[in-house]
Design an enzyme around this catalytic site. Structure first.
Site, PDB file in Angstrom:
ATOM      1  N   CYS A 159     116.916  44.906  42.258  1.00  0.00           N
ATOM      2  CA  CYS A 159     118.221  45.598  42.356  1.00  0.00           C
ATOM      3  C   CYS A 159     119.171  44.926  43.326  1.00  0.00           C
ATOM      4  CB  CYS A 159     118.008  47.062  42.776  1.00  0.00           C
ATOM      5  SG  CYS A 159     117.573  47.244  44.516  1.00  0.00           S
ATOM      6  N   PRO A 219      94.871  50.039  80.606  1.00  0.00           N
ATOM      7  CA  PRO A 219      95.011  49.678  82.020  1.00  0.00           C
ATOM      8  C   PRO A 219      95.873  50.685  82.794  1.00  0.00           C
ATOM      9  CG  PRO A 219      95.996  47.976  80.581  1.00  0.00           C
ATOM     10  CD  PRO A 219      95.485  49.064  79.715  1.00  0.00           C
ATOM     11  N   ARG A 279     108.899  39.372  65.145  1.00  0.00           N
ATOM     12  CA  ARG A 279     107.591  39.981  65.405  1.00  0.00           C
ATOM     13  C   ARG A 279     106.557  39.513  64.378  1.00  0.00           C
ATOM     14  NH1 ARG A 279     108.400  46.226  65.648  1.00  0.00           N
ATOM     15  NH2 ARG A 279     106.234  46.220  66.335  1.00  0.00           N
ATOM     16  N   CYS A 289     111.819  47.103  49.004  1.00  0.00           N
ATOM     17  CA  CYS A 289     113.266  47.217  48.850  1.00  0.00           C
ATOM     18  C   CYS A 289     113.768  48.511  49.502  1.00  0.00           C
ATOM     19  CB  CYS A 289     113.640  47.223  47.370  1.00  0.00           C
ATOM     20  SG  CYS A 289     115.404  47.516  47.117  1.00  0.00           S
ATOM     21  N   ALA A 335      91.522  46.221  76.766  1.00  0.00           N
ATOM     22  CA  ALA A 335      90.624  46.462  75.630  1.00  0.00           C
ATOM     23  C   ALA A 335      89.710  45.266  75.365  1.00  0.00           C
ATOM     24  CB  ALA A 335      91.459  46.775  74.393  1.00  0.00           C
ATOM     25  N   ASN A 338      99.444  50.301  64.826  1.00  0.00           N
ATOM     26  CA  ASN A 338     100.010  48.951  64.841  1.00  0.00           C
ATOM     27  C   ASN A 338     100.461  48.532  63.453  1.00  0.00           C
ATOM     28  OD1 ASN A 338      99.327  48.952  67.520  1.00  0.00           O
ATOM     29  ND2 ASN A 338      97.443  47.790  67.222  1.00  0.00           N
ATOM     30  N   HIS A 366     101.564  53.727  60.668  1.00  0.00           N
ATOM     31  CA  HIS A 366     102.958  53.294  60.774  1.00  0.00           C
ATOM     32  C   HIS A 366     103.286  52.120  59.878  1.00  0.00           C
ATOM     33  CE1 HIS A 366     103.063  55.254  65.044  1.00  0.00           C
ATOM     34  NE2 HIS A 366     103.087  56.140  64.073  1.00  0.00           N
TER      35      HIS A 366
END
Ligand code: APR
Length: 251
Positions: free
Chosen positions: A157, A221, A69, A126, A238, A101, A118
């Protein structure tokens, strides 16, 4: 094309909130969250790919999905929807942009101070000690869809590096959520753009806005649960709707 009352409501608004979801990046070629579960990943549900448990049980599957992604985002460009939101912010008194997003297309289009509910694909950390991790310049290898990849290791670490996104079962960043909640309750107009309005607590924001007297507008839509809440449901993409709306308000 747009109701006179809608244009007027936007023109007189002192504070506008724009809430975006994956649909605002769809015309940049970034699959929406639910579309991204294709190929190898279509056999896994979101909680296996986007959760701490999923990462712990198969770190290479999850890291491979996020790197795929991320590679798509790095190869993509903002689309007219992202640029229309930048232009919109320059035209209105106050615009608060809140996004679900994890791509950086709003920032690359020029939007400042994006509230990220998000997290971001571009801010890994980490898994164990939470130290921020800086990706090497280029993605080590073009992650083909469906390839497992070993996560990078923390230089402090040596535990796995994880994507800097909020996973199912994790709480949203406190400060970001508070800012988003306050803006939703204070705004005069809230535009919900390209989100299925299925994931909480983000889905609560347009409901809070409506409860506090804001005009809620949805651009999508498809139908979503928000159709019942929004005063205006503008059916469409959009990237095709927003530039016209911003121009109509500027007149
Ligand atoms: N323009 C506007 N909307 C679009 C477009 C477009 N060109 N293309 C698709 N859409 C709409 C779809 O109809 C759908 O309603 O965008 C929405 C995308 O919905 P999801 O894939 O569910 O993405 P989103 O709503 O952002 O998901 C919210 O859930 O899965 C978690 O953390 C993940 O941030 C994500 C959150």
């Amino acid at each position: 094309m747009f109701a006179e009352e809608l244009i007027t409501a936007i023109k007189i608004a002192r504070h506008i909130v724009v809430l975006t979801g994956a649909g605002v990046s769809a015309e940049s070629g970034i699959p929406t969250f639910r579309d991204a579960q294709t190929g190898l990943w279509e056999n896994f549900d979101a909680t296996q790919l986007a959760s701490p448990q999923g990462f712990q049980s198969d770190p290479e599957l999850v890291w491979g999905w996020y790197e795929w992604r991320r590679a798509q985002v790095l190869g993509a460009r903002p689309n007219p929807a992202h640029y229309a939101i930048v232009q919109f912010a320059e035209q209105v008194e106050q615009l608060t942009l809140i996004t679900q997003n994890v791509d950086d297309l709003h920032e690359r289009a020029g939007s400042p101070n994006v509230i990220r509910l998000h997290g971001s694909l571009h801010q890994p950390r980490c898994f164990a000690c939470a130290s921020p991790y800086a990706f090497p310049e280029a993605i080590p290898q073009e992650p083909a869809a469906g390839r497992r990849l070993p996560p990078s290791r923390c230089p402090h670490c040596n535990d796995y590096i994880r994507p800097g996104v909020v996973w199912f079962g994790e709480s949203l960043p406190e400060a970001e959520w508070r800012r988003a909640e306050l803006a939703a309750k204070a705004c005069d107009v809230l535009l919900s753009i390209g989100t299925s309005a299925l994931v909480w607590p983000a889905a609560q924001l347009p409901i809070d806005a409506a409860r506090h007297g804001a005009v809620v507008v949805q651009i999508n839509p498809d139908q979503t649960p928000l159709n019942a809440v929004a005063r205006y449901n503008i059916q469409g993409k959009a990237g095709e709707i927003l530039p016209g709306l911003v121009d109509a308000v500027a007149l």
